[in-house]
Design a protein around this motif. Sequence first.
Motif, PDB file in Angstrom:
ATOM      1  N   ALA A  88       0.820  -1.218   0.000  1.00 33.67           N
ATOM      2  CA  ALA A  88       0.000   0.000   0.000  1.00 33.67           C
ATOM      3  C   ALA A  88       0.851   1.265   0.000  1.00 33.67           C
ATOM      4  O   ALA A  88       0.391   2.332  -0.436  1.00 33.67           O
ATOM      5  CB  ALA A  88      -0.936  -0.005   1.200  1.00 33.67           C
ATOM      6  N   GLN A  89       2.094   1.173   0.458  1.00 36.56           N
ATOM      7  CA  GLN A  89       2.968   2.338   0.478  1.00 36.56           C
ATOM      8  C   GLN A  89       3.345   2.815  -0.918  1.00 36.56           C
ATOM      9  O   GLN A  89       3.834   3.933  -1.086  1.00 36.56           O
ATOM     10  CB  GLN A  89       4.244   2.026   1.263  1.00 36.56           C
ATOM     11  N   PHE A  90       3.125   1.965  -1.917  1.00 34.71           N
ATOM     12  CA  PHE A  90       3.504   2.319  -3.284  1.00 34.71           C
ATOM     13  C   PHE A  90       2.343   2.921  -4.070  1.00 34.71           C
ATOM     14  O   PHE A  90       2.429   3.078  -5.272  1.00 34.71           O
ATOM     15  CB  PHE A  90       4.084   1.090  -3.989  1.00 34.71           C
ATOM     16  N   GLY A  91       1.283   3.254  -3.366  1.00 32.27           N
ATOM     17  CA  GLY A  91       0.185   3.976  -4.003  1.00 32.27           C
ATOM     18  C   GLY A  91      -1.064   3.134  -4.160  1.00 32.27           C
ATOM     19  O   GLY A  91      -1.026   1.903  -4.105  1.00 32.27           O
ATOM     20  N   PRO A  92      -2.204   3.778  -4.376  1.00 30.18           N
ATOM     21  CA  PRO A  92      -3.456   3.054  -4.591  1.00 30.18           C
ATOM     22  C   PRO A  92      -3.458   2.360  -5.952  1.00 30.18           C
ATOM     23  O   PRO A  92      -2.698   2.724  -6.848  1.00 30.18           O
ATOM     24  CB  PRO A  92      -4.516   4.162  -4.535  1.00 30.18           C
ATOM     25  N   THR A  93      -4.291   1.339  -6.064  1.00 35.59           N
ATOM     26  CA  THR A  93      -4.403   0.607  -7.338  1.00 35.59           C
ATOM     27  C   THR A  93      -5.864   0.566  -7.769  1.00 35.59           C
ATOM     28  O   THR A  93      -6.486  -0.500  -7.819  1.00 35.59           O
ATOM     29  CB  THR A  93      -3.840  -0.818  -7.172  1.00 35.59           C
ATOM     30  N   PRO A  94      -6.424   1.719  -8.097  1.00 36.36           N
ATOM     31  CA  PRO A  94      -7.863   1.769  -8.421  1.00 36.36           C
ATOM     32  C   PRO A  94      -8.233   1.021  -9.700  1.00 36.36           C
ATOM     33  O   PRO A  94      -9.394   0.653  -9.894  1.00 36.36           O
ATOM     34  CB  PRO A  94      -8.138   3.274  -8.561  1.00 36.36           C
ATOM     35  N   HIS A  95      -7.260   0.802 -10.581  1.00 36.29           N
ATOM     36  CA  HIS A  95      -7.542   0.126 -11.854  1.00 36.29           C
ATOM     37  C   HIS A  95      -7.116  -1.341 -11.831  1.00 36.29           C
ATOM     38  O   HIS A  95      -6.908  -1.954 -12.874  1.00 36.29           O
ATOM     39  CB  HIS A  95      -6.861   0.866 -13.006  1.00 36.29           C
ATOM     40  N   CYS A  96      -6.976  -1.884 -10.616  1.00 33.84           N
ATOM     41  CA  CYS A  96      -6.588  -3.284 -10.477  1.00 33.84           C
ATOM     42  C   CYS A  96      -7.526  -3.965  -9.484  1.00 33.84           C
ATOM     43  O   CYS A  96      -7.202  -4.111  -8.301  1.00 33.84           O
ATOM     44  CB  CYS A  96      -5.133  -3.384 -10.002  1.00 33.84           C
ATOM     45  N   PRO A  97      -8.693  -4.391  -9.945  1.00 37.98           N
ATOM     46  CA  PRO A  97      -9.617  -5.083  -9.037  1.00 37.98           C
ATOM     47  C   PRO A  97      -9.036  -6.411  -8.570  1.00 37.98           C
ATOM     48  O   PRO A  97      -8.269  -7.066  -9.284  1.00 37.98           O
ATOM     49  CB  PRO A  97     -10.866  -5.288  -9.891  1.00 37.98           C
ATOM     50  N   ALA A  98      -9.383  -6.799  -7.353  1.00 40.06           N
ATOM     51  CA  ALA A  98      -8.901  -8.064  -6.795  1.00 40.06           C
ATOM     52  C   ALA A  98      -9.407  -9.240  -7.622  1.00 40.06           C
ATOM     53  O   ALA A  98     -10.541  -9.231  -8.105  1.00 40.06           O
ATOM     54  CB  ALA A  98      -9.348  -8.200  -5.350  1.00 40.06           C
ATOM     55  N   ALA A  99      -8.558 -10.237  -7.803  1.00 42.43           N
ATOM     56  CA  ALA A  99      -8.945 -11.438  -8.554  1.00 42.43           C
ATOM     57  C   ALA A  99      -8.004 -12.575  -8.178  1.00 42.43           C
ATOM     58  O   ALA A  99      -6.827 -12.358  -7.883  1.00 42.43           O
ATOM     59  CB  ALA A  99      -8.880 -11.188 -10.055  1.00 42.43           C
ATOM     60  N   GLU A 100      -8.539 -13.799  -8.165  1.00 44.40           N
ATOM     61  CA  GLU A 100      -7.703 -14.979  -7.954  1.00 44.40           C
ATOM     62  C   GLU A 100      -6.894 -15.236  -9.223  1.00 44.40           C
ATOM     63  O   GLU A 100      -7.262 -14.798 -10.317  1.00 44.40           O
ATOM     64  CB  GLU A 100      -8.585 -16.201  -7.647  1.00 44.40           C
ATOM     65  N   TRP A 101      -5.800 -15.953  -9.078  1.00 41.06           N
ATOM     66  CA  TRP A 101      -5.013 -16.327 -10.248  1.00 41.06           C
ATOM     67  C   TRP A 101      -5.695 -17.459 -10.998  1.00 41.06           C
ATOM     68  O   TRP A 101      -6.083 -18.450 -10.407  1.00 41.06           O
ATOM     69  CB  TRP A 101      -3.615 -16.775  -9.828  1.00 41.06           C
TER      70      TRP A 101
END
Length: 197
Positions: A88-101
Amino acid sequence: MLRAYPDFRKLPGTPGERQWSMTSYDLDAKGRPIAVRTTNGTGNTALDAAARKAVSASRFTEGKRQGCLYPYSRAALRLAAPVAPDEAQFGPTPHCPAAEWAQQPRLTYPEAWNRRRIEGWAIVQFDVAPWGEVGNTRVLASEPAEAFGQRAMQVVRSAKRPPSTTGASGCIKRVRFAIRPDEQLGAEAAEADMPPQ
C-alpha cells in the motif's frame, strides 16, 4: 574403506556464507591417516578441528601415501531478508480489481542466493490484458539485491488472471523469497511466496 564426516549440525556457521576447511594428511602402511593438519579454509576453528577429527577416523586401503587432501564444508546459515514495506505504500491501485489467479505463478528462487541461503523480497507492479496475460512488469523495490526483483518479475509474468472485459493496470504485488525447512529431507529448501492478487 571408511570416510568419516563431522556432525555439521553441531558446528557454528555464518549467515549467508558457506564455511570450508581443507585437510591434508599422509597415510601409513596400514592406510591410517597421520600428520593430519588444516592447510586452508575460511577460518572456522570448530570446523577445522572437526575436519581433522573426521580425517583421523577415516580408513583407507594399505600402502603409504603422502600429501592427501580432503575438503569439508558447512552450509551457510539462513540470512533473513530485510523488513519489507507494505504494498500500500507504493500507491493506490484503483484500476486493479482483486482477482484470484487463473494460472498460479511459478515460484522459483534466484539460484546463487539460494545456495547462500539468503532471503529477499521484491515489490513488482504489472498490468493485465483482458485475456488474463500479465505484462508491463517493473520492479518498484527489492532487497537485499536487484536479483530478487528480476526473479520476481519472472514469477509474476508466469501467472495469469481470469479473462475480463477491461483487464487491469497498476497492480502491485510483493514476492517473498524465503528459506523453509524441508521436514522430509531434513534440509532447507527455497520457496517464493506470492498470495493471490
